[in-house]
Design a protein around this motif. Structure first.
Motif, PDB file in Angstrom:
ATOM      1  N   THR A 184       0.827  -1.203   0.000  1.00 37.93           N
ATOM      2  CA  THR A 184       0.000   0.000   0.000  1.00 37.93           C
ATOM      3  C   THR A 184       0.862   1.255   0.000  1.00 37.93           C
ATOM      4  O   THR A 184       0.605   2.216  -0.738  1.00 37.93           O
ATOM      5  CB  THR A 184      -0.932   0.007   1.229  1.00 37.93           C
ATOM      6  N   GLU A 185       1.911   1.259   0.816  1.00 37.00           N
ATOM      7  CA  GLU A 185       2.800   2.410   0.900  1.00 37.00           C
ATOM      8  C   GLU A 185       3.576   2.607  -0.404  1.00 37.00           C
ATOM      9  O   GLU A 185       3.777   3.739  -0.861  1.00 37.00           O
ATOM     10  CB  GLU A 185       3.777   2.245   2.074  1.00 37.00           C
ATOM     11  N   LEU A 186       4.011   1.523  -1.028  1.00 37.89           N
ATOM     12  CA  LEU A 186       4.726   1.630  -2.302  1.00 37.89           C
ATOM     13  C   LEU A 186       3.831   2.235  -3.381  1.00 37.89           C
ATOM     14  O   LEU A 186       4.280   3.074  -4.183  1.00 37.89           O
ATOM     15  CB  LEU A 186       5.224   0.253  -2.745  1.00 37.89           C
ATOM     16  N   ILE A 187       2.576   1.827  -3.406  1.00 39.13           N
ATOM     17  CA  ILE A 187       1.627   2.376  -4.377  1.00 39.13           C
ATOM     18  C   ILE A 187       1.433   3.874  -4.135  1.00 39.13           C
ATOM     19  O   ILE A 187       1.472   4.686  -5.065  1.00 39.13           O
ATOM     20  CB  ILE A 187       0.277   1.637  -4.282  1.00 39.13           C
ATOM     21  N   ARG A 188       1.264   4.239  -2.862  1.00 38.50           N
ATOM     22  CA  ARG A 188       1.054   5.648  -2.525  1.00 38.50           C
ATOM     23  C   ARG A 188       2.268   6.490  -2.912  1.00 38.50           C
ATOM     24  O   ARG A 188       2.134   7.576  -3.482  1.00 38.50           O
ATOM     25  CB  ARG A 188       0.780   5.785  -1.023  1.00 38.50           C
ATOM     26  N   GLN A 189       3.457   5.990  -2.638  1.00 42.44           N
ATOM     27  CA  GLN A 189       4.676   6.722  -2.969  1.00 42.44           C
ATOM     28  C   GLN A 189       4.854   6.854  -4.484  1.00 42.44           C
ATOM     29  O   GLN A 189       5.277   7.900  -4.981  1.00 42.44           O
ATOM     30  CB  GLN A 189       5.895   6.017  -2.363  1.00 42.44           C
ATOM     31  N   GLY A 190       4.529   5.806  -5.231  1.00 46.25           N
ATOM     32  CA  GLY A 190       4.638   5.874  -6.684  1.00 46.25           C
ATOM     33  C   GLY A 190       3.712   6.918  -7.275  1.00 46.25           C
ATOM     34  O   GLY A 190       4.099   7.691  -8.167  1.00 46.25           O
ATOM     35  N   GLN A 191       2.482   6.972  -6.772  1.00 44.08           N
ATOM     36  CA  GLN A 191       1.523   7.957  -7.259  1.00 44.08           C
ATOM     37  C   GLN A 191       1.940   9.375  -6.884  1.00 44.08           C
ATOM     38  O   GLN A 191       1.809  10.303  -7.687  1.00 44.08           O
ATOM     39  CB  GLN A 191       0.134   7.636  -6.702  1.00 44.08           C
ATOM     40  N   LYS A 192       2.481   9.550  -5.690  1.00 39.86           N
ATOM     41  CA  LYS A 192       2.915  10.877  -5.272  1.00 39.86           C
ATOM     42  C   LYS A 192       4.122  11.341  -6.079  1.00 39.86           C
ATOM     43  O   LYS A 192       4.236  12.525  -6.418  1.00 39.86           O
ATOM     44  CB  LYS A 192       3.239  10.874  -3.775  1.00 39.86           C
ATOM     45  N   TYR A 193       5.020  10.411  -6.371  1.00 36.82           N
ATOM     46  CA  TYR A 193       6.184  10.786  -7.177  1.00 36.82           C
ATOM     47  C   TYR A 193       5.738  11.268  -8.561  1.00 36.82           C
ATOM     48  O   TYR A 193       6.214  12.285  -9.064  1.00 36.82           O
ATOM     49  CB  TYR A 193       7.137   9.604  -7.336  1.00 36.82           C
ATOM     50  N   ALA A 194       4.819  10.537  -9.174  1.00 37.85           N
ATOM     51  CA  ALA A 194       4.330  10.934 -10.501  1.00 37.85           C
ATOM     52  C   ALA A 194       3.645  12.294 -10.438  1.00 37.85           C
ATOM     53  O   ALA A 194       3.776  13.111 -11.355  1.00 37.85           O
ATOM     54  CB  ALA A 194       3.369   9.875 -11.045  1.00 37.85           C
ATOM     55  N   SER A 195       2.931  12.545  -9.339  1.00 32.56           N
ATOM     56  CA  SER A 195       2.270  13.833  -9.184  1.00 32.56           C
ATOM     57  C   SER A 195       3.282  14.956  -9.074  1.00 32.56           C
ATOM     58  O   SER A 195       3.154  15.998  -9.716  1.00 32.56           O
ATOM     59  CB  SER A 195       1.374  13.793  -7.932  1.00 32.56           C
ATOM     60  N   GLU A 196       4.327  14.742  -8.269  1.00 37.00           N
ATOM     61  CA  GLU A 196       5.360  15.766  -8.123  1.00 37.00           C
ATOM     62  C   GLU A 196       6.131  15.956  -9.423  1.00 37.00           C
ATOM     63  O   GLU A 196       6.535  17.065  -9.777  1.00 37.00           O
ATOM     64  CB  GLU A 196       6.339  15.400  -7.020  1.00 37.00           C
ATOM     65  N   ALA A 197       6.349  14.861 -10.154  1.00 36.71           N
ATOM     66  CA  ALA A 197       7.151  14.928 -11.376  1.00 36.71           C
ATOM     67  C   ALA A 197       6.537  15.846 -12.429  1.00 36.71           C
ATOM     68  O   ALA A 197       7.243  16.358 -13.305  1.00 36.71           O
ATOM     69  CB  ALA A 197       7.345  13.525 -11.956  1.00 36.71           C
ATOM     70  N   LEU A 198       5.230  16.060 -12.344  1.00 43.36           N
ATOM     71  CA  LEU A 198       4.585  16.963 -13.289  1.00 43.36           C
ATOM     72  C   LEU A 198       5.019  18.420 -13.084  1.00 43.36           C
ATOM     73  O   LEU A 198       4.804  19.257 -13.960  1.00 43.36           O
ATOM     74  CB  LEU A 198       3.058  16.860 -13.165  1.00 43.36           C
ATOM     75  N   THR A 199       5.645  18.711 -11.946  1.00 41.66           N
ATOM     76  CA  THR A 199       6.140  20.065 -11.687  1.00 41.66           C
ATOM     77  C   THR A 199       7.576  20.263 -12.168  1.00 41.66           C
ATOM     78  O   THR A 199       8.093  21.386 -12.126  1.00 41.66           O
ATOM     79  CB  THR A 199       6.081  20.396 -10.180  1.00 41.66           C
ATOM     80  N   TYR A 200       8.223  19.189 -12.602  1.00 38.68           N
ATOM     81  CA  TYR A 200       9.641  19.281 -12.946  1.00 38.68           C
ATOM     82  C   TYR A 200       9.893  20.221 -14.135  1.00 38.68           C
ATOM     83  O   TYR A 200      10.917  20.901 -14.186  1.00 38.68           O
ATOM     84  CB  TYR A 200      10.193  17.899 -13.281  1.00 38.68           C
ATOM     85  N   ARG A 201       8.982  20.225 -15.089  1.00 35.40           N
ATOM     86  CA  ARG A 201       9.208  21.074 -16.273  1.00 35.40           C
ATOM     87  C   ARG A 201       9.243  22.541 -15.889  1.00 35.40           C
ATOM     88  O   ARG A 201      10.003  23.314 -16.469  1.00 35.40           O
ATOM     89  CB  ARG A 201       8.121  20.815 -17.318  1.00 35.40           C
ATOM     90  N   ALA A 202       8.430  22.934 -14.918  1.00 34.12           N
ATOM     91  CA  ALA A 202       8.445  24.328 -14.468  1.00 34.12           C
ATOM     92  C   ALA A 202       9.782  24.667 -13.816  1.00 34.12           C
ATOM     93  O   ALA A 202      10.326  25.764 -14.004  1.00 34.12           O
ATOM     94  CB  ALA A 202       7.297  24.568 -13.492  1.00 34.12           C
TER      95      ALA A 202
END
Length: 381
Positions: free
Chosen positions: A128-146
């Motif tokens: 459960t924690e691995l899934i949550r961390q993977g989703q959060k990483y993808a969410s944060e990664a959308l800010t990388y281009r900025a």
């Protein structure tokens, strides 16, 4: 940034599969959109659904697909879980014509899972924690281009003339960001055969940025008029070299000959443990690329082959990553490449690190050597 023991948490983006912490029951809950024709979980179906989002690139789509695989996995041990992830990654690679970006995302996520501290009270809680961390990483990664756009801004002076290649989300965001405070003009290559430079041209023109489309064969002609070259990336490899849309390498060679800076923009999830020594070491290379056709058996066949090169005046080029189309116009009766001839050409090429001035990433402004050091630290734990 080493592979983190806890991926950064950010608010869930609207276009990322729902974040939040799934309950234990959701680990085995069937997802109708992830079911293949045989009724079983199909990671490729999931990957295709995710990558249809214009904002999500191949590495992020792979990470999100693997997190969904975790939610459907019946693995009871870490060994079984890592094996399921590796099998899922191989299943994706086998069904994608260009697996380079996908590979980068898969290896990053699998390394993260392998190095994640196992402090949960039970294995289901760990999943459960691995899934949550993977989703959060993808969410944060959308800010990388900025972040990258902000780093690049300091290198873009007022009245800069910039040359870019094909279509890149991160380059487009950097140019649009620079346009808010500086006057810039952009040359963009047509990027045959898919013509994705037209997509860049339309986006920049709509934003009010002066932009001109340049023939791929006119890069040397225009290089003397530009201040620097700015390109995106499919991957930045362990040597510090760049894998990007075909034509990037020749652009870098010409930029070096003309003493013009060649800058690459790349999100850190595109850093890839790959060490090509030449174009022919890329995973996308196969014996069919640049192969010679068998000569026609008779004059009639030769005439037929010649006529097949006559195509309509307008063709439509399709992006394999986004599915979008861009019209490419030709003069009436102009001979253009047939689909068979296009298929014999590479989709991406490799640019050596000595031709790259700097790599702008969300983790900072790096030299090609700096990328190598970063990758060593990333997978060292």
């Amino acid at each position: 940034m080493a592979v983190p023991s806890s991926l950064p948490a950010q608010p869930s983006a609207a276009d990322v599969p729902s974040g939040g912490q799934p309950g234990p029951s959701s680990l085995k809950a069937p997802n109708p959109e992830a079911v293949g024709q045989n009724g079983a979980f199909d990671i490729y179906v999931v990957y295709q659904r995710i990558i249809n989002n214009e904002d999500i690139s191949a590495p992020l789509a792979a990470i999100l697909a693997l997190t969904e695989l975790l939610s459907q996995s019946n693995a009871g041990t870490m060994f079984e879980l890592v094996k399921a992830l590796n099998d899922g990654a191989e299943a994706l690679k086998s069904r994608v014509s260009n697996p380079i970006g996908l590979n980068a995302g898969c290896e990053l996520f699998i390394a993260f899972v392998t190095l994640f501290p196992h402090e949960s009270a039970s294995f289901p809680e760990l999943k459960t924690e691995l899934i949550r961390q993977g989703q959060k990483y993808a969410s944060e990664a959308l800010t990388y281009r900025a972040k990258i756009a902000e780093f690049a801004l300091g290198f873009i002076k007022d009245d800069s003339v910039i040359l870019t290649h094909s279509y890149s989300r991160v380059v487009l965001q950097a140019l649009l960001h620079a346009h808010k405070s500086k006057r810039i003009s952009v040359y963009v290559t047509e990027a045959r055969p898919r013509g994705l430079g037209i997509k860049t041209y339309e986006a920049l023109t709509a934003a009010g940025i002066p932009c001109t489309v340049v023939l791929d064969s006119a890069v040397a002609y225009v290089m003397d008029k530009v201040d620097f070259v700015l390109v995106g990336s499919e991957a930045v490899v362990e040597s510090g070299g760049l894998i990007n849309a075909v034509g990037s390498n020749q652009m870098a060679v010409i930029a070096r000959a003309e003493n013009k800076p060649f800058y690459a923009l790349a999100e850190s999830y595109k850093f890839h443990r790959l060490f090509p020594l030449s174009q022919y070491d890329l995973p996308t290379h196969n014996p069919g690329i640049l192969s010679f056709p068998q000569p026609p058996q008779n004059a009639e066949a030769a005439g037929s082959s010649s006529q097949s090169s006559l195509k309509p005046a307008v063709v439509t080029s399709t992006s394999r990553s986004s599915g979008s189309t861009a019209p490419v116009a030709f003069a009436p009766g102009q001979r253009i490449m047939t689909p068979e001839q296009i298929a014999k050409n590479p989709d991406v090429d490799y640019t050596r690190p000595d031709l790259i001035s700097l790599v702008f990433s969300d983790v900072g402004i790096l030299t090609p050597e700096g990328v190598s050091q970063y990758l060593v630290g990333m997978f060292a734990g």
